[in-house]
Write a protein that holds these residues in place. Structure first.
Motif, PDB file in Angstrom:
ATOM      1  N   ASP A  22      12.892  39.579  24.021  1.00 14.91           N
ATOM      2  CA  ASP A  22      14.091  40.064  24.709  1.00 14.91           C
ATOM      3  C   ASP A  22      15.145  40.587  23.736  1.00 14.91           C
ATOM      4  OD1 ASP A  22      12.959  39.385  27.137  1.00 14.91           O
ATOM      5  OD2 ASP A  22      13.904  37.408  27.207  1.00 14.91           O
ATOM      6  N   GLU A  23      15.241  39.960  22.569  1.00 13.88           N
ATOM      7  CA  GLU A  23      16.319  40.302  21.643  1.00 13.88           C
ATOM      8  C   GLU A  23      15.940  41.395  20.646  1.00 13.88           C
ATOM      9  OE1 GLU A  23      17.306  36.619  19.835  1.00 13.88           O
ATOM     10  OE2 GLU A  23      17.902  35.661  21.727  1.00 13.88           O
ATOM     11  N   VAL A  24      14.623  41.580  20.394  1.00 14.65           N
ATOM     12  CA  VAL A  24      14.215  42.558  19.391  1.00 14.65           C
ATOM     13  C   VAL A  24      13.218  43.572  19.944  1.00 14.65           C
ATOM     14  CG1 VAL A  24      13.178  42.921  17.110  1.00 14.65           C
ATOM     15  CG2 VAL A  24      14.601  40.905  17.531  1.00 14.65           C
ATOM     16  N   GLN A  69      10.952  30.462  22.344  1.00 16.30           N
ATOM     17  CA  GLN A  69      11.387  31.190  21.147  1.00 16.30           C
ATOM     18  C   GLN A  69      10.701  32.557  21.050  1.00 16.30           C
ATOM     19  OE1 GLN A  69      10.290  27.804  18.601  1.00 16.30           O
ATOM     20  NE2 GLN A  69      12.357  27.910  17.725  1.00 16.30           N
ATOM     21  N   PRO A 119      17.789  45.968  17.408  1.00 20.12           N
ATOM     22  CA  PRO A 119      18.203  45.093  18.515  1.00 20.12           C
ATOM     23  C   PRO A 119      19.349  45.678  19.344  1.00 20.12           C
ATOM     24  CG  PRO A 119      17.992  43.856  16.462  1.00 20.12           C
ATOM     25  CD  PRO A 119      17.958  45.298  16.110  1.00 20.12           C
ATOM     26  N   ASP A 176       9.608  34.301  23.638  1.00 21.81           N
ATOM     27  CA  ASP A 176      10.219  35.128  24.681  1.00 21.81           C
ATOM     28  C   ASP A 176      11.579  35.659  24.238  1.00 21.81           C
ATOM     29  OD1 ASP A 176       8.074  34.774  26.375  1.00 21.81           O
ATOM     30  OD2 ASP A 176       8.970  33.065  27.436  1.00 21.81           O
ATOM     31  N   ALA A 177      12.339  34.827  23.531  1.00 17.25           N
ATOM     32  CA  ALA A 177      13.655  35.248  23.050  1.00 17.25           C
ATOM     33  C   ALA A 177      13.509  36.399  22.052  1.00 17.25           C
ATOM     34  CB  ALA A 177      14.379  34.072  22.415  1.00 17.25           C
ATOM     35  N   LEU A 178      12.483  36.345  21.212  1.00 13.97           N
ATOM     36  CA  LEU A 178      12.260  37.407  20.236  1.00 13.97           C
ATOM     37  C   LEU A 178      11.891  38.724  20.936  1.00 13.97           C
ATOM     38  CD1 LEU A 178      12.320  37.696  17.161  1.00 13.97           C
ATOM     39  CD2 LEU A 178       9.887  37.171  17.105  1.00 13.97           C
ATOM     40  N   THR A 230      21.490  48.414  21.650  1.00 13.47           N
ATOM     41  CA  THR A 230      21.182  49.348  22.723  1.00 13.47           C
ATOM     42  C   THR A 230      22.060  50.579  22.568  1.00 13.47           C
ATOM     43  OG1 THR A 230      22.787  48.253  24.153  1.00 13.47           O
ATOM     44  CG2 THR A 230      20.495  47.518  24.303  1.00 13.47           C
ATOM     45  N   LYS A 245      11.996  44.518  23.006  1.00 17.21           N
ATOM     46  CA  LYS A 245      12.346  45.417  24.106  1.00 17.21           C
ATOM     47  C   LYS A 245      13.455  46.402  23.737  1.00 17.21           C
ATOM     48  CE  LYS A 245      10.728  42.577  27.965  1.00 17.21           C
ATOM     49  NZ  LYS A 245      11.097  41.835  29.199  1.00 17.21           N
ATOM     50  N   PRO A 246      14.571  45.940  23.160  1.00 17.44           N
ATOM     51  CA  PRO A 246      15.601  46.926  22.791  1.00 17.44           C
ATOM     52  C   PRO A 246      15.138  47.893  21.700  1.00 17.44           C
ATOM     53  CG  PRO A 246      16.196  44.736  22.014  1.00 17.44           C
ATOM     54  CD  PRO A 246      15.036  44.573  22.944  1.00 17.44           C
TER      55      PRO A 246
END
Length: 627
Positions: free
Chosen positions: A273-275, A267, A375, A269-271, A377, A277-278
């Motif tokens: 990738d989804e918030v 969870q 989030p 890691d998902a945060l 791009t 980094k973008p």
């Protein structure tokens, strides 16, 4: 049980049963019921014996032959009550009286809170009585045994208080009772977040082994720390136990409990990738009216935070303060700063001037808009709004500083005219300090106030002393202003915090009572030890610089008493290579001298402070050739 009688003689009225006797049946809830044809249901207390109440109306004495009693009935769990029918009305009246007794006022009889009886009081009476009863308790701190350590927490600091109205409401709805008392626990409120924070401050941090997950940024790169189970303070449990123990002065036992962060690695890691980094993959354009600003990925990384709640769940948020600091340059493109109230000299006297509000981007409202697009791009745009920002310094704030009269003034003179590089430096630094206000108890630093004195700020090359040698340097002449400001503070009776006289004596300055400056190693600092603000007023001409301090007079007078010069030394002759860095001088003798600052107040000497300095002889510098 039942009873049967037979009458001999006149018969009862038509429709009446012999002896007007009725049988009342006991119900499971403790009430008794009247069979069909009787008057009402009458609540009676339960008894281990059958109550037989004589009828109100007796028949004339007659010889009565009773029939043999019937055989015994089978055993029953509950007995029935045999009551004379003519007493039903009396029982009804008695029940009504009992009901009136137990329901007098708003609070049922027999109700108490913390040992205080509230029965039969009105709501208003009960609230006043209870408020008086708990007044002393309300001031008591919460006693907590925190992880085996006894600590106390001030009640007011965590919002711990009795909720008197809620307690009285609970008492009023607690139900009617005929016998005994019922104790109602007091309603207590507490700010769980504040209580948790207060307890954490007193907690041995080494005992807290739980690790909540975290996401931060190193530059624009997300950095992750995953959660780990361990011991932690449970704020909900702490609040529950404090609420239970505090009303009676007890000790709330609050142990550490084993907790597991609710977010798994996947969870977190998902945060990322989804918030995370973008969010920093591209800038965000903020449009404010007809203008716009750009928040860079670096600024976004500063303002975007991931906050963990008590369970270890991370939530992205915008830290308004950090975002404003990181994007300050961009925000200024669309904002108007508030101007604080100030004090200025008008017609030769200090006057308080009201400030004006500013218009700043409402970063609090901007935050949620940013979170919507981070989030995504590609190109990202949001709309911002301006909010009125009042000045942090009001007219009242400035007025109470008491800046109303001249308390000291000092002037030094220079040559070369207004346009000479050295004169220009004196004028530039004087303008930078003009209008500064030193708050009561504050320390003024000349280096901090002006910052580095460089070419970008208008300073020019002029003679400075470097390593005991005079040569051109940017800002030469600033020492003359420093000496002038030092003397103004000195004669105002302000505290000398830091100053250093020149290594050579210059006749344009008072001996010993003078100061040089060099950024950042040599500074001038003085402290305002009076209860009033101090306004620094500067003025220059083509041949002089003056510093005047305005405040409220504290001392009668401040004067200097000099001792004689001693340890005189003659100047040597020094040959230097000819060139632009060589400045020829005629040389000055060296000496040591003492000076005492004498301060008088209310007709008496209150301070005598000694200053001593040894001047090196200034060499006679010869540029090129031989003597």
């Amino acid at each position: 049980m039942t009873s049967k009688s037979e009458w001999f003689g006149p018969q009862p009225p038509a429709g009446a049963r012999p002896d007007d006797t009725v049988i009342l049946n006991e119900a499971p809830d403790g009430s008794v019921s009247v069979p069909d044809g009787a008057d009402a249901t009458v609540p009676l207390p339960m008894s281990s014996a059958t109550a037989i109440i004589p009828a109100a109306r007796q028949a004339p004495p007659q010889e009565r032959i009773e029939t043999p009693p019937p055989p015994p009935s089978p055993p029953r769990k509950k007995r029935k009550w045999l009551v004379a029918a003519s007493v039903v009305a009396l029982l009804g009246a008695g029940a009504a009286g009992s009901a009136a007794y137990v329901t007098t006022g708003d609070i049922p009889r027999g109700v108490e809170v913390l040992g205080l009886s509230l029965g039969a009081l009105t709501l208003a009476e009960a609230e006043k009585a209870l408020r008086d009863h708990v007044a002393a308790r309300s001031a008591q701190p919460a006693r907590v045994r925190l992880d085996g350590k006894d600590v106390t927490v001030p009640a007011e600091s965590v919002g711990l208080a009795f909720d008197v109205p809620a307690t009285v409401d609970a008492a009023a709805t607690s139900g009617v009772r005929f016998f005994g008392t019922k104790s109602i626990p007091p309603a207590v409120r507490v700010d769980e977040a504040k209580l948790t924070a207060a307890l954490r401050k007193q907690l041995n941090t080494e005992r807290v082994t739980v690790r909540r997950p975290a996401i931060a940024f190193r530059g624009v790169e997300p950095v992750v720390a995953y959660g780990k189970p361990g011991l932690d303070l449970d704020g909900g449990l702490a609040a529950e136990r404090v609420i239970a123990a505090w009303p009676t002065g007890g000790v709330a036992d609050v142990p550490l409990t084993t907790r597991t962060p609710v977010m798994a690695r996947e969870q977190v890691d998902a945060l990322v990738d989804e918030v995370a980094k973008p969010a920093v993959a591209a800038p965000v354009t903020v449009t404010v009216g007809a203008k716009s600003l750009v928040l860079t990925p670096a600024a976004i990384a500063k303002g975007l935070v991931f906050r963990a709640d008590s369970t270890g769940r991370l939530t992205p948020a915008i830290d308004a303060t950090r975002l404003r600091t990181a994007g300050a340059t961009e925000f200024r493109k669309v904002e108007t700063a508030a101007k604080p109230a100030s004090v200025r000299l008008q017609d030769g006297k200090p006057q308080v001037v009201a400030g004006t509000p500013g218009r700043l981007v409402d970063v609090t409202k901007l935050g949620p808009e940013l979170l919507k697009v981070l989030p995504a791009t590609g190109s990202r745009e949001v709309t911002g709004v301006l909010a009125t920002a009042e000045s942090e310094t009001s007219v009242a704030d400035v007025t109470k500083l008491g800046i109303k009269e001249k308390v000291s003034t000092f002037t030094t003179y220079f040559t070369g005219g207004r346009n000479a590089p050295r004169s220009q430096n004196i004028i530039t630094v004087a303008k930078a300090v003009d209008g500064a206000v030193v708050q009561p108890g504050a320390t003024f630093s000349l280096n901090k106030h002006t910052g580095e004195r460089n070419y970008a700020k208008g300073y020019k090359d002029a003679p400075v002393i470097v390593g005991g040698v005079l040569e051109p340097g940017v800002g030469g002449g600033a020492s003359q202003f420093t000496t002038t400001l030092f003397n103004a503070a000195y004669y105002a009776g302000l505290e000398d915090v830091e100053h250093k006289p020149h290594s050579f004596y210059f006749s344009r300055y008072p001996a010993v009572i003078e100061a040089t400056i060099f950024y950042p190693t040599l500074d001038l600092k003085f402290k305002n030890t009076t209860p009033y603000g101090v306004l620094i007023d500067t003025a220059t001409t083509g041949r002089s610089v003056t510093v005047t301090l305005w405040s409220t007079k504290v001392y009668d007078s401040v004067k200097t008493v000099y001792g004689p010069k001693r340890n005189r030394t003659s100047p040597p002759t020094v040959q230097r290579e000819a060139g632009p860095r060589c400045i020829a001088t005629s040389g000055l003798p060296g000496f040591t001298q003492d000076a005492w600052r004498v301060i008088r107040k209310d007709g008496q000497e209150v301070e005598r402070e000694k200053f001593t300095w040894r001047y090196d002889p200034e060499p006679r510098f010869v540029c090129g050739g031989t003597e």
